[in-house]
Design a protein around this motif. Structure first.
Motif, PDB file in Angstrom:
ATOM      1  N   HIS A  59      42.579  42.396  40.405  1.00 42.91           N
ATOM      2  CA  HIS A  59      42.109  40.944  41.033  1.00 42.91           C
ATOM      3  C   HIS A  59      43.481  39.971  40.879  1.00 42.91           C
ATOM      4  O   HIS A  59      43.993  39.254  41.867  1.00 42.91           O
ATOM      5  N   LEU A  96      45.911  37.872  43.580  1.00 47.48           N
ATOM      6  CA  LEU A  96      45.950  36.716  43.544  1.00 47.48           C
ATOM      7  C   LEU A  96      47.402  36.069  43.621  1.00 47.48           C
ATOM      8  O   LEU A  96      47.777  35.126  44.465  1.00 47.48           O
ATOM      9  N   ASP A 116      45.736  35.145  36.858  1.00 46.94           N
ATOM     10  CA  ASP A 116      44.174  34.686  37.184  1.00 46.94           C
ATOM     11  C   ASP A 116      43.861  33.350  36.636  1.00 46.94           C
ATOM     12  O   ASP A 116      43.179  32.707  37.234  1.00 46.94           O
ATOM     13  N   HIS A 162      40.344  33.054  45.840  1.00 50.65           N
ATOM     14  CA  HIS A 162      39.650  33.895  45.088  1.00 50.65           C
ATOM     15  C   HIS A 162      38.849  34.700  46.385  1.00 50.65           C
ATOM     16  O   HIS A 162      38.625  35.912  46.238  1.00 50.65           O
ATOM     17  N   HIS A 187      42.489  29.914  38.485  1.00 51.94           N
ATOM     18  CA  HIS A 187      41.337  29.326  38.318  1.00 51.94           C
ATOM     19  C   HIS A 187      41.387  27.788  38.074  1.00 51.94           C
ATOM     20  O   HIS A 187      40.648  26.994  38.625  1.00 51.94           O
TER      21      HIS A 187
HETATM   22 ZN    ZN Z   1      39.854  35.248  39.021  1.00 52.45          ZN
END
Ligand code: ZN
Ligand code: NZQ
Length: 390
Positions: free
Chosen positions: A284, A288, A195, A270, A199
């Motif tokens: 999550h 991703l 994650d 996202h 980002h």
């Molecule tokens: Zn995220």
């Protein structure tokens, strides 16, 4: 570089053992708080007892909001808003991962709404005009919620997961105690690393300004360090040095630092992942990871130079055409994801090609709210998903 405003008001306390200072730090702001936690890990590890004891020792009355699930639900947010109003609580404290922190933010925003429902803040039909002060004690390195103004909530009635943001949602203070993350199991440790890397990667590829050498190198340094720290933490869960690096790296990955000056950008992966989570309730970071290599392959058709730059700088790839270097870069990222235990395709999540249309339609709501619906039409999203299937 594009003009920008950078203002991050969150005060950070970082260090092993510092969660015991929660009470002394929070007491000057509030003597009646809502303490938000997840489905049991904080109680099992003892973090809950320590933070609660610290709050009570400082004279802070605690009302619990327990049971926040991963991919947090709107119904729990509403429960928290009701309790906060009924008991005239004056601050919200989160002890948990991104799901807990985002629930705390949504309660903090919803509790001060004069009228209407907190979900309106996510559909952008109502402004987030204020919020109760939020404090966080993260127990998982991933979301960056501890030092940003974002929150992501699932509306289980409509089947949508949406993100919202406001300057009012930055936590006043976040206590980053890396020892609290040593109990995160290997799978969620890896999802958290993926994650945080995502980002950084999304703005790296999506910024509208092509000439941002400082932002590029900041992102590359963070990505490289996060790749190493995630691997180390997966291999040795109790390695506090690795956990520390992972925790601070994940915080820096989404606190605005690397995005300042890159111009217009948005989080396409996202956006699509939130539709996956809404429909299939996947973690999550796993969602991703399943999307990233396929999305990068799709993206490399236009941005082979940038993908190749990442590969040259992170994995010392060289030789061949830019397209070949881009292909090798994506392969290297996929190898890393597999090594730490992440899925790298939708099929590994049990999602089939027959589901793509539904996912693309679901993502259209967020695309419209973000004003990127002309760029990421359901047809384009379905084309990206096709690249991610196997
Ligand atoms: Zn995220
Ligand atoms: O429910 P508990 O018992 O706490 O268990 C959790 C959960 O099962 C467990 N866990 C957390 N800390 C632990 C631990 N287990 C053992 N030891 C610990 N110390 O881990 C599981 C996952 O927790 P969760 O909070 O869901 O994970 P994460 O931190 O990855 O947060 C994911 C959520 O954050 C949102 C995501 O969409 C997702 O809903 N995001 C929020 C962002 C933001 N606010 O800026 C940005 C991100 O892109 C992300 O979208």
């Amino acid at each position: 570089m594009q003009p920008f405003t950078f203002h991050n008001p969150t005060r950070i306390l970082f260090g092993p053992g510092l969660c015991d200072q929660a009470g002394a730090e929070i007491r000057p702001f509030s003597d009646r708080v809502l303490l938000v936690t997840g489905t049991g890990s904080a109680k099992r590890t003892g973090a809950y007892d320590r933070v609660r004891r610290s709050l009570e020792a400082a004279g802070v009355r605690v009302r619990d909001l327990e049971g926040v699930v991963s991919n947090p639900r709107l119904s729990k947010v509403r429960e928290g808003i009701e309790a906060t109003r009924a008991e005239a609580l004056t601050a919200v404290v989160a002890l948990g991962g991104g799901s807990v922190m985002d629930t705390a933010k949504a309660v903090a925003a919803g509790a001060v709404l004069d009228e209407g429902d907190v979900w309106d803040c996510f559909t952008r039909t109502r402004e987030i005009a204020g919020a109760l002060p939020v404090f966080t004690v993260p127990t998982l390195a991933a979301s960056g919620s501890e030092m940003n103004g974002f929150m992501v909530i699932t509306n289980e009635e409509t089947g949508h997961k949406l993100a919202a943001g406001s300057e009012h949602l930055y936590p006043r203070l976040s206590i980053l105690d890396p020892v609290l993350t040593c109990s995160v199991p290997p799978d969620y440790t890896a999802y958290g690393g993926a994650d945080a890397v995502c980002h950084l990667l999304e703005p790296y590829f999506n910024g509208s300004d092509p000439d941002t050498p400082l932002q590029d190198r900041l992102a590359e340094a963070l990505i490289q360090t996060l790749l190493e720290a995630t691997e180390a933490a997966v291999a040795r869960p109790g390695d506090v040095a690795a956990r520390s690096t992972l925790m601070w790296g994940a915080t820096l990955a989404l606190n605005g630092l690397t995005r300042a000056g890159i111009g217009e950008h948005f989080f396409a992966v996202h956006m699509i992942e939130h539709a996956l989570s809404a429909l299939f309730d996947v973690p999550h970071g796993a969602g991703l990871a399943a999307l990233l290599p396929g999305w990068m392959s799709w993206r490399a058709a236009e941005s082979a130079d940038k993908v190749a730059q990442l590969g040259r700088r992170l994995w010392n790839l060289s030789g061949g055409t830019r397209r070949e270097e881009a292909r090798q870069t994506i392969a290297a990222l996929r190898d890393w994801l597999r090594r730490v235990g992440c899925p790298t395709s939708l099929s590994e999540l049990g999602i089939s090609a027959g589901d793509h249309g539904r996912i693309a339609e679901n993502a259209a709501l967020q695309a419209g709210i973000w004003g990127v619906d002309a760029l990421y039409t359901p047809e384009v999203v379905a084309a990206v998903l096709a690249q991610c299937q196997e």
